[in-house]
Enzyme design. Sequence first.
Site, short mmCIF file in Angstrom:
data_model
loop_
_atom_site.label_atom_id
_atom_site.label_comp_id
_atom_site.label_asym_id
_atom_site.label_seq_id
_atom_site.Cartn_x
_atom_site.Cartn_y
_atom_site.Cartn_z
N HIS A 316 0.85 -1.18 0.00
CA HIS A 316 0.00 0.00 0.00
C HIS A 316 0.88 1.23 0.00
CE1 HIS A 316 -3.12 2.85 1.12
NE2 HIS A 316 -3.95 1.95 0.65
N ASP A 373 -7.92 -5.34 0.09
CA ASP A 373 -8.48 -6.16 -1.00
C ASP A 373 -8.14 -7.64 -0.85
OD1 ASP A 373 -9.60 -4.05 -2.46
OD2 ASP A 373 -7.58 -3.44 -2.99
N1 ACO Z 1 4.25 -7.59 -5.05
C1 ACO Z 1 5.59 -7.60 -5.22
N2 ACO Z 1 6.37 -6.50 -5.06
C2 ACO Z 1 5.78 -5.37 -4.73
C3 ACO Z 1 4.39 -5.27 -4.52
C4 ACO Z 1 3.61 -6.44 -4.69
N3 ACO Z 1 2.31 -6.42 -4.51
N4 ACO Z 1 4.07 -4.01 -4.19
C5 ACO Z 1 5.21 -3.32 -4.18
N5 ACO Z 1 6.26 -4.13 -4.50
C6 ACO Z 1 7.67 -3.75 -4.52
C7 ACO Z 1 8.03 -2.96 -5.76
O1 ACO Z 1 8.46 -3.78 -6.82
C8 ACO Z 1 9.11 -2.06 -5.23
O2 ACO Z 1 10.28 -2.83 -5.13
P1 ACO Z 1 11.74 -2.13 -5.39
O3 ACO Z 1 11.87 -1.10 -4.30
O4 ACO Z 1 12.70 -3.25 -5.29
O5 ACO Z 1 11.68 -1.53 -6.77
C9 ACO Z 1 8.69 -1.75 -3.80
O6 ACO Z 1 7.88 -2.88 -3.41
C10 ACO Z 1 7.86 -0.46 -3.67
O7 ACO Z 1 6.76 -0.55 -4.57
P2 ACO Z 1 6.10 0.71 -5.32
O8 ACO Z 1 5.42 0.22 -6.55
O9 ACO Z 1 7.14 1.77 -5.46
O10 ACO Z 1 5.04 1.15 -4.23
P3 ACO Z 1 3.83 2.15 -4.49
O11 ACO Z 1 3.58 2.81 -3.18
O12 ACO Z 1 4.10 3.03 -5.67
O13 ACO Z 1 2.63 1.19 -4.88
C11 ACO Z 1 0.81 -0.32 -4.74
C12 ACO Z 1 1.64 0.76 -4.00
C13 ACO Z 1 0.33 0.22 -6.09
C14 ACO Z 1 -0.41 -0.63 -3.89
C15 ACO Z 1 1.70 -1.59 -4.93
O14 ACO Z 1 2.10 -2.08 -3.68
C16 ACO Z 1 0.99 -2.68 -5.75
O15 ACO Z 1 1.07 -2.68 -6.98
N6 ACO Z 1 0.29 -3.62 -5.04
C17 ACO Z 1 -0.50 -4.64 -5.74
C18 ACO Z 1 -1.84 -4.05 -6.18
C19 ACO Z 1 -2.78 -3.82 -5.01
O16 ACO Z 1 -2.96 -4.69 -4.15
N7 ACO Z 1 -3.40 -2.63 -4.99
C20 ACO Z 1 -4.43 -2.28 -4.00
C21 ACO Z 1 -3.99 -1.17 -3.11
S1 ACO Z 1 -5.20 -0.89 -1.86
C22 ACO Z 1 -6.37 0.05 -2.64
O17 ACO Z 1 -6.18 0.75 -3.58
C23 ACO Z 1 -7.70 -0.05 -2.06
#
Ligand code: ACO
Length: 438
Positions: A316, A373
Amino acid sequence: MSSSVNLETQDAGTVRLTYGDQEIELPVVEGSEGERGIDISVLRGTTGLVTLDEGFVNTGSTRSAVTFLDGEKGILRYRGYPIEDLAKHCDFVEVAYLLIHGELPSPAEAANFRSGIRHHTMIHEDMRSFYNGFPRDAHPMAILSSVVGALSTFYQDSMQVDDPDQVEISIYRLLAKLPTIAAYAYKKSIGQPFMYPNNDLDYCENFLHMMFATPAHDHLVDPDFAEALNLLLIVHADHEQNCSTSTVRMVGSSNANLFASISAGIGALWGPLHGGANEACVNMLEKIAADGGNVKKYVDMAKDKNSSFRLMGFGHRVYKNFDPRAQIIRACCDKLLAKLNIDDPLFHVAQELQDVALEDEYFVERKLYPNVDFYSGVIYRAMGIPVQMFTVLFSLGRLPGWIAHWKELHATPGKRIYRPRQIYTGQNERTVVPIENR
Ligand code: ACO
């Protein structure tokens, strides 16, 4: 429109910014929970600099008195009330009133609010015929967004954003009609006749009735399902300046009417990185289960930088400790499955995935925890809600939050249109070569 809201911040000193031989002092403001922000509104005017923050990771777009969350501590409060207390003591309609009006309703106010909603639950008969035009396999989020946008064609009498009475009636119409619009999207997809709302039922029961009853067969709403839905709607009701709420505020800032603004918010919520994650999460769990339940394989894939696969329902932008909504939903999920004696293989995959991921260094280091979720999909499955409807249910929950923010925006003294800046990286000026010479 209605009276302005208290969006006051405290003076918390200044920061000094030095750039070349320019020096500027910028005020620091402090909110009621101690969050501080540098007010950079004069920065460009005095130095020519803008701030660059792609993805708005560090940008406060507004002052707001609706919802407080602390991602590090896992705190979420609507209008000051902890989400856990609201989930325990209130129903969704009371929470909607709280978000929209700022205070919990008295018994008389609650009765009045419920009756206002009941009064508007049907949609215009001509609007029902819209559904004939949608392909049967249309995604219900696309239908939801289109039909909500079309409300502004039917209710031209309530589109003045600065008329409190018109805004109030639009709010009732949205709260009342969104469950009907949503249930009809589902009925369309399975080719069943639409069920009129039943105003003897409460908000959640009525939605489940419109989803599952048919003219040939009445549907006795299971009270456990209605209770679980009520809880899910409450925990989804607001989440401050998230992608869809910021979209509603952005569109609303141009003085577009409430229906148009909410329709845009529904579009933003649809994306799999936002509300669409609950659908994507269950699809992912299904895929893992069908692939023999090899959870480790998928965890490894999520960690592999050469793969674009991510664990849906994990991580998140704001919660970097735990998602309090996920904790409430998890408890509800356990309770519901145990009570109904449902042995869902997906739940086992989800459980195992959580255990593996929470111990894995990659996820621990990056503070990637199950989000709201992750479990909601399992509950919706238990209730017989099809996967494509999951994000639609999220929209029903988020509606009062969107409305509260839209109202707050319009009540803000000196409200301005949202218009971010950019750092241009394109071509410098060049001359057009006529087509015959290119
Ligand atoms: N699975 C694997 N790796 C992940 C995940 C994941 N679900 N989420 C983040 N990471 C990793 C990224 O690859 C990144 O790694 P790095 O630092 O080595 O490059 C690090 O964690 C940070 O991730 P970001 O994408 O920079 O985090 P951001 O805050 O931009 O994104 C998000 C947050 C979009 C929720 C992301 O965690 C994601 O894509 N999760 C899966 C989708 C999801 O569950 N979304 C629902 C969110 S809740 C809502 O909207 C109600």
